[in-house]
Design an enzyme around this catalytic site. Sequence first.
Site, mmCIF file in Angstrom:
data_model
loop_
_atom_site.group_PDB
_atom_site.id
_atom_site.type_symbol
_atom_site.label_atom_id
_atom_site.label_comp_id
_atom_site.label_asym_id
_atom_site.label_seq_id
_atom_site.Cartn_x
_atom_site.Cartn_y
_atom_site.Cartn_z
ATOM 1 N N ASP A 1 -37.444 -40.283 -20.022
ATOM 2 C CA ASP A 1 -36.902 -39.731 -19.995
ATOM 3 C C ASP A 1 -35.768 -38.272 -21.349
ATOM 4 O O ASP A 1 -34.969 -38.131 -20.834
ATOM 5 C CB ASP A 1 -35.378 -40.062 -19.295
ATOM 6 C CG ASP A 1 -36.109 -41.029 -18.097
ATOM 7 O OD1 ASP A 1 -36.620 -41.201 -17.803
ATOM 8 O OD2 ASP A 1 -34.961 -42.410 -18.036
ATOM 9 N N HIS B 1 -40.178 -37.312 -15.611
ATOM 10 C CA HIS B 1 -39.088 -37.269 -15.735
ATOM 11 C C HIS B 1 -39.024 -36.148 -17.127
ATOM 12 O O HIS B 1 -38.772 -36.596 -18.595
ATOM 13 C CB HIS B 1 -38.289 -38.014 -16.149
ATOM 14 C CG HIS B 1 -36.244 -38.492 -15.751
ATOM 15 N ND1 HIS B 1 -36.056 -39.331 -15.289
ATOM 16 C CD2 HIS B 1 -36.001 -37.487 -17.263
ATOM 17 C CE1 HIS B 1 -34.650 -38.830 -14.903
ATOM 18 N NE2 HIS B 1 -34.599 -37.650 -17.111
ATOM 19 N N GLU C 1 -36.561 -37.858 -7.895
ATOM 20 C CA GLU C 1 -35.720 -38.477 -8.832
ATOM 21 C C GLU C 1 -35.695 -36.952 -10.445
ATOM 22 O O GLU C 1 -36.874 -36.651 -10.046
ATOM 23 C CB GLU C 1 -35.555 -39.628 -9.568
ATOM 24 C CG GLU C 1 -36.874 -40.246 -9.764
ATOM 25 C CD GLU C 1 -36.824 -41.430 -10.278
ATOM 26 O OE1 GLU C 1 -35.578 -41.857 -10.099
ATOM 27 O OE2 GLU C 1 -37.680 -42.029 -11.632
#
Length: 482
Positions: free
Chosen positions: A48, A288, A224
């Site tokens: 991330d 991500h 996400e």
Amino acid sequence: MRRLVRRVLVAAAAAFAVLTTVTTPAQAAAPASPAVTFSNPIAEQRADPHIFKHTDGFYYFTATVPAYDKIVMRRATTLQGLATAAETTIWTKHASGEMGAHIWAPEIHFIDGKWYVYFTAGSSNDIWKIRPYVLESSSANPITGTWTEKGRIALPLDTFSLDATTFTVGSTRYLSWAQYDPAVGDGTNIYLAKMSNPWTISGSPVMISRPTNAWEKVGHTVNEGPAVIQRGGKVFMTFSASATDANYCLGLLTASASADLMNAASWTKTPTPVFTSNAATGQYGPGHNTFTTSEDGKSDILVYHDRNYKDISGDPLNDPNRRTRYQKLYWNADGTPNFGIPVADGATPVRLSSYNFPDKFIRHWEYRAKLEGNVTNLADSQFRIVTGLAGSGTVSLESANFPGYYLRHKNNEVWVEKDDGTALFDNDASFFQRAGLADTAAGVSYESYNFPGRYIRHYNNLLYTQPVSTTLDKQDATFYKE
């Protein structure tokens, strides 16, 4: 009669001038976005990733650590330099209560003269009570400065919510995040809200994306990790989909910068993923991401994590080996981003544009090397410039999407073929990289190793190795790295 002849000659000369104007290619200036290369991976066991390029000349980098117990940060004046920069823990999870578990996806932003870190955390007594939180620092250097906890971002729906990011369009600041809504159904969706300050949303959020396609629901039903890049009056928002294993991938939402972004109808989802696992390059589960720019500000850079193996034992969240990687982000002729493929470990590839046809690139098509414009299958036009197979100071140009395949000449034609291990192949696939024959300052030309004086050049959009002598020859044999 003389006047008539003269008129005919003048008309013929004019027609010839028009003809030559049409058929003579335009000389290219050095590209607006020259090549930028990196050596991947940048950071092992860092998922991330988020990078902020600050006005102080530093890039600031933070990411999720495998223990999910702290926020770390490093800085460097170059993107590659972040790979070896010292890392400092700037905040550690609470021993009990809120912010006591699952410290995920930190992002570093500089807003109105202060630093802010957005991150996700669970509670020590309920590790899946995942919510977004904010830290603030007024120090010049966020790595050595003091951080204040601004607390949890209050959302109207108090459910599993994560991956908050912030961006501005015009003068309006927005927060985007992923959240579960039981009224919508299983999984997480992407939401958007305006902000009244860096830790507070205003008004009612709007859901701008939910997992509806099969590629968004493999293993888990997931949207996400939103990230935003803007260009040409458009707002592009990437997001990650599916489980965090080899099925993890990037999707794309697009809106006009002049539209009402708080209207879900303003956003359009690309029907297929834009960045996925690639077995040929050995990269799995890319996602991500974030975006930054090169040191000179001329190139957009895609920052993301992936793994270099497909099979995972147990829950992917317990596998520590997601690592941070970079590669250049390119743009299609229609103004949309082209992510290409997650490239192989090691040196990242470049594209080679023509000196005299600046909108055309070297690419392979059915293994024949040619010159072509608007190559939307980006990896067909990307090559890694590696140490020459024949040595002796040469280079070889390795295909990005067919690792182990190289540009080589045979019968003076240039093809992309697999290295067969022979000395002949090594010699045919090796070139001396010279200063551009038509632009010694910014261009490059490639001279054959085993046929000195012959250069890679284009002719009728196909590539050959030929001797060069005329001005046009030299232009045809000159390229720019992009």
